[in-house]
Design an enzyme around this catalytic site. Structure first.
Site, PDB file in Angstrom:
ATOM      1  N   CYS A 109       0.869  -1.177  -0.001  1.00 18.10           N
ATOM      2  CA  CYS A 109      -0.051   0.037   0.135  1.00 18.10           C
ATOM      3  C   CYS A 109       0.855   1.104   0.072  1.00 18.10           C
ATOM      4  O   CYS A 109       0.324   2.260  -0.185  1.00 18.10           O
ATOM      5  CB  CYS A 109      -0.835  -0.133   1.220  1.00 18.10           C
ATOM      6  SG  CYS A 109      -2.163  -1.241   1.503  1.00 18.10           S
ATOM      7  N   GLY A 395       0.534  -3.756   4.385  1.00 17.70           N
ATOM      8  CA  GLY A 395       0.461  -5.189   4.500  1.00 17.70           C
ATOM      9  C   GLY A 395       1.819  -5.868   5.090  1.00 17.70           C
ATOM     10  O   GLY A 395       2.712  -5.465   4.880  1.00 17.70           O
TER      11      GLY A 395
END
Length: 416
Positions: A109, A395
């Site tokens: 991300c 993540g």
């Protein structure tokens, strides 16, 4: 310029050192919904990135393309139309001279955020003066986790909890860890995010940084996309209460209080203080510090807390010095855990003034630059704020934070 020029100043923008890193501009495509009903179904990911980069350079004609020293483009799934060293291929497809190099980067991300910080380090060292950094994610073409082959040792040796491989499960875990963050609070935060984005659209605070994208869906004609597809204006607590909790029976995480699956691209222009003076550029933000940190992968949403602590320490600042927060809203609980740690009310006007990813979408590796562009625009509107942060969870248990200074503030550049 060389690294030992870090203290050199000039009469134009005298508050900037030659090796200061400044954010000149940032743009993005409108974000779309992933899948065959989305506006970018049938559009290539690299073409979205090209649109963003071309739009960025067209908005900044004072920067000759041959002056760009590096192009860094992030993607989480680097295969197919998101493979083949995106920074280089996007540069060539954008018409940037062949002499300008490029590379691809991945931090899930925080891909675009890392593209910015990686090239910022090159500027500070003296290797670069002008860079393009951004990210793209076409989650319709590349569903999250598709093609991934996690090493079996992760589970067999209990290196990570099995739930760490599913982001929705990690959000439920955060609710477990912080029981004061109820579903009601998460839903209330999500309603506010939708309302703030709708208000920002009404006030023309979003559209100025969007690059229109013409796209042709299979079996349909061409359409020019000028606004984001994901927002759900008019969202209410009652409508959110009806949504199922897909990650756990009687859970708290729903499609309404989490970011969706999206397609989109972003691009930013960064420069050194020396380049600002040479090219006559107007900085929108100065980078003060950045930091990345790791946390337990099964509560990855807590990552922004230690990364922000680290970035603040490097900058010699306190959380009370921060006047604006752009926090990526992967999940409402993730934002609320950050705010609760610092004792900040979830309705604090400093937080995500234009709403966030719950409303506008989160095309993974592209989102970091969206946060920066929105903070830069808020700096231009509110000269009383000196420092702001962009931060996001990542993540597999990480967080990233960048602290920025507002050039419109009266004390900009002061070392006191």
């Amino acid at each position: 310029m060389t690294a030992n020029a870090s203290t050199v100043r000039n009469s134009a923008h005298p508050s900037l050192d030659d090796r200061d890193v400044v954010f000149i501009d940032g743009v993005r495509t409108p974000f779309g919904k992933a899948g065959d009903k989305g506006i970018y179904h049938g559009t290539r990911a690299d073409d979205l990135a090209v649109k963003a980069v071309r739009g960025l350079l067209e908005r900044n004609p004072e920067v000759p393309a041959e002056k760009i020293d590096e192009i860094s483009i992030a993607a989480t799934t680097q295969t197919g139309d998101q493979g083949l060293t995106l920074g280089r291929t996007v540069g060539l497809l954008s018409g940037i001279p062949q002499s300008v190099p490029g590379f691809a980067i991945d931090r899930m991300c925080a891909g675009a955020m890392t593209a910015v910080t990686a090239t910022a380090g090159g500027i500070a060292f003296g290797a670069y003066d002008v860079v393009v950094a951004g990210g793209v994610e076409h989650m319709g073409n590349h569903p999250m986790g598709a093609g991934a082959d996690p090493n079996p040792r992760f589970l067999s040796e209990r290196i990570v909890d099995p739930q760490a491989l599913n982001m929705g499960n990690t959000a439920e875990n955060l609710h477990d860890r912080f029981p004061a963050i109820t579903k009601e609070r998460a839903d209330r935060y999500a309603v506010a995010s939708q309302a703030k984005l709708a208000k920002a659209y009404e006030n023309q605070q979003i559209q100025a940084d969007l690059i229109p994208v013409a796209a042709k869906r299979p079996g349909e004609g061409w359409a020019v996309n000028t606004v984001d597809e994901p927002p759900r204006p008019g969202t209410t607590m009652e409508s959110l209460a009806e949504l199922r909790t897909p990650f756990r029976a009687h859970g708290r995480v729903t499609a309404g209080n989490a970011a969706g699956l999206n397609d989109g691209a972003t691009a930013a222009l960064l420069a050194s203080g020396a380049a600002v003076r040479e090219l006559g550029l107007e900085p929108k933000m100065r980078m003060v510090s950045f930091a990345f940190s790791g946390v337990e992968p099964d509560v990855m949403g807590y990552g922004p807390v230690p990364s922000t602590e680290k970035a603040l320490a490097k900058a010699g600042l306190d959380i009370n010095d921060i006047g604006l927060f752009e926090i990526n809203e992967a999940f409402a609980v993730q934002v609320l855990s950050f705010l609760d740690y610092y004792g900040i009310d979830q309705d604090d006007e400093r937080v995500n003034r234009y709403g966030g990813a719950i409303a506008v979408g989160h095309p993974l590796a592209s989102s970091g630059v969206r946060l920066m562009s929105q903070l830069a625009r808020q700096f231009s509107e509110d000269h009383s704020v000196r420092y702001g942060i962009t931060t996001m969870c990542i993540g597999l248990g990480m967080g990233g934070t960048v602290i920025w200074e507002n050039p419109n503030h009266s004390d900009f550049g002061s070392k006191a």
